[in-house]
Write a protein that holds these residues in place. Structure first.
Motif, PDB file in Angstrom:
ATOM      1  N   MET A   1       4.505   9.181  13.253  1.00  0.00           N
ATOM      2  CA  MET A   1       5.290   8.586  12.162  1.00  0.00           C
ATOM      3  C   MET A   1       4.613   7.323  11.637  1.00  0.00           C
ATOM      4  N   LEU A   2       3.998   6.563  12.519  1.00  0.00           N
ATOM      5  CA  LEU A   2       3.270   5.368  12.112  1.00  0.00           C
ATOM      6  C   LEU A   2       2.091   5.740  11.220  1.00  0.00           C
ATOM      7  N   LEU A   3       1.348   6.779  11.610  1.00  0.00           N
ATOM      8  CA  LEU A   3       0.231   7.246  10.791  1.00  0.00           C
ATOM      9  C   LEU A   3       0.715   7.781   9.444  1.00  0.00           C
ATOM     10  N   LEU A   4       1.842   8.494   9.455  1.00  0.00           N
ATOM     11  CA  LEU A   4       2.419   9.023   8.221  1.00  0.00           C
ATOM     12  C   LEU A   4       2.847   7.880   7.297  1.00  0.00           C
ATOM     13  N   ALA A   5       3.464   6.848   7.847  1.00  0.00           N
ATOM     14  CA  ALA A   5       3.890   5.697   7.047  1.00  0.00           C
ATOM     15  C   ALA A   5       2.689   4.995   6.437  1.00  0.00           C
ATOM     16  N   GLY A   6       1.612   4.879   7.213  1.00  0.00           N
ATOM     17  CA  GLY A   6       0.386   4.259   6.684  1.00  0.00           C
ATOM     18  C   GLY A   6      -0.203   5.077   5.551  1.00  0.00           C
ATOM     19  N   GLY A   7      -0.208   6.397   5.733  1.00  0.00           N
ATOM     20  CA  GLY A   7      -0.732   7.266   4.671  1.00  0.00           C
ATOM     21  C   GLY A   7       0.109   7.201   3.412  1.00  0.00           C
ATOM     22  N   MET A   8       1.415   7.146   3.571  1.00  0.00           N
ATOM     23  CA  MET A   8       2.299   7.050   2.400  1.00  0.00           C
ATOM     24  C   MET A   8       2.114   5.713   1.690  1.00  0.00           C
ATOM     25  N   THR A   9       1.911   4.673   2.462  1.00  0.00           N
ATOM     26  CA  THR A   9       1.678   3.362   1.856  1.00  0.00           C
ATOM     27  C   THR A   9       0.432   3.402   0.993  1.00  0.00           C
ATOM     28  N   LEU A  10      -0.618   3.994   1.533  1.00  0.00           N
ATOM     29  CA  LEU A  10      -1.863   4.067   0.770  1.00  0.00           C
ATOM     30  C   LEU A  10      -1.748   4.969  -0.451  1.00  0.00           C
ATOM     31  N   SER A  11      -1.035   6.075  -0.321  1.00  0.00           N
ATOM     32  CA  SER A  11      -0.982   7.038  -1.418  1.00  0.00           C
ATOM     33  C   SER A  11       0.113   6.752  -2.442  1.00  0.00           C
ATOM     34  N   LEU A  12       1.218   6.113  -2.054  1.00  0.00           N
ATOM     35  CA  LEU A  12       2.330   5.907  -2.986  1.00  0.00           C
ATOM     36  C   LEU A  12       2.526   4.448  -3.380  1.00  0.00           C
ATOM     37  N   VAL A  13       2.552   3.579  -2.416  1.00  0.00           N
ATOM     38  CA  VAL A  13       2.906   2.186  -2.689  1.00  0.00           C
ATOM     39  C   VAL A  13       1.757   1.433  -3.353  1.00  0.00           C
ATOM     40  N   GLN A  14       0.546   1.616  -2.875  1.00  0.00           N
ATOM     41  CA  GLN A  14      -0.598   0.882  -3.421  1.00  0.00           C
ATOM     42  C   GLN A  14      -0.797   1.144  -4.924  1.00  0.00           C
ATOM     43  N   PRO A  15      -0.774   2.418  -5.398  1.00  0.00           N
ATOM     44  CA  PRO A  15      -0.923   2.624  -6.848  1.00  0.00           C
ATOM     45  C   PRO A  15       0.201   1.973  -7.665  1.00  0.00           C
ATOM     46  N   LYS A  16       1.418   2.026  -7.140  1.00  0.00           N
ATOM     47  CA  LYS A  16       2.548   1.414  -7.853  1.00  0.00           C
ATOM     48  C   LYS A  16       2.400  -0.106  -7.881  1.00  0.00           C
ATOM     49  N   THR A  17       1.866  -0.672  -6.832  1.00  0.00           N
ATOM     50  CA  THR A  17       1.634  -2.109  -6.793  1.00  0.00           C
ATOM     51  C   THR A  17       0.600  -2.498  -7.845  1.00  0.00           C
ATOM     52  N   ALA A  18      -0.448  -1.695  -7.975  1.00  0.00           N
ATOM     53  CA  ALA A  18      -1.465  -1.961  -8.999  1.00  0.00           C
ATOM     54  C   ALA A  18      -0.867  -1.807 -10.391  1.00  0.00           C
ATOM     55  N   GLN A  19      -0.043  -0.799 -10.585  1.00  0.00           N
ATOM     56  CA  GLN A  19       0.600  -0.583 -11.877  1.00  0.00           C
ATOM     57  C   GLN A  19       1.538  -1.738 -12.205  1.00  0.00           C
ATOM     58  N   LEU A  20       2.256  -2.233 -11.212  1.00  0.00           N
ATOM     59  CA  LEU A  20       3.141  -3.373 -11.422  1.00  0.00           C
ATOM     60  C   LEU A  20       2.350  -4.606 -11.830  1.00  0.00           C
TER      61      LEU A  20
END
Length: 185
Positions: free
Chosen positions: A25-44
């Motif tokens: 689950m920790l690895l999955l959360a890290g992967g989701m952060t990289l794939s979902l949150v990081q692009p949205k942060t850049a867009q913001l």
């Protein structure tokens, strides 16, 4: 491959299934952060920068005035569009469109008001009309075609009973006219 399976086996033996599930689950959360949150942060960040740029441009326009975007010839040509027939001629075309649809225009409300620029006048017309939906729709379409200075501001329909084909409509039109020609300042 054999060393990988041995390493995974040792990891399972030391952590047990809850530990392995937690690690997954920790690895999955890290992967989701990289794939979902990081692009949205850049867009913001891009949106914040665009917002700041717009705020700067608005502040500059408030300070310096709004810059001219077109030539004086374009502006003269624009206002020249409204320098045409008198309001009575436009009204005649409106009444002719009603007659073409067999509509009777009962007493309407007419009001002339100057535009904020002072170069145009607004001739607001509210017409109560009775007829079928098709007649009223065709009337409005004909007015907008024949009277290029007209704008449909509002239209409301009312039916006395459900089975009645006749509708009562209130149509609000505005004619944009040259203020000098209309005598409004």
């Amino acid at each position: 491959m054999n060393t990988l399976s041995a390493t995974l086996r040792r990891l399972y033996d030391s952590l047990g299934w809850p530990g392995v599930a937690g690690l997954a689950m920790l690895l999955l959360a890290g992967g989701m952060t990289l794939s979902l949150v990081q692009p949205k942060t850049a867009q913001l960040a891009e949106l914040k920068q665009a917002n700041q740029s717009l705020k700067t441009r608005i502040a500059q326009a408030a300070r310096d005035g709004i810059p001219a975007t077109g030539s004086q010839d374009d502006l003269t040509r624009f206002y020249g569009f409204f320098d045409g027939p008198a309001a009575t001629q436009w009204l005649d075309k409106t009444y002719a469109a009603a007659a073409a649809q067999d509509l009777v225009l009962t007493q309407g409300e007419y009001r002339m008001t100057p535009d904020r620029t002072g170069k145009l006048a607004r001739y607001q017309i509210t017409l109560p009309v009775k007829g079928s939906y098709v007649q009223i729709r065709r009337f409005v379409a004909q007015v907008l075609k024949d009277v290029p200075v007209a704008a449909l501001e509002d239209i409301s329909f009312k039916r006395e009973t459900i089975g009645t084909a006749q509708l009562e409509a209130h149509i609000k039109l505005t004619l944009f006219l040259d203020a000098d020609q209309a005598g409004v300042h």
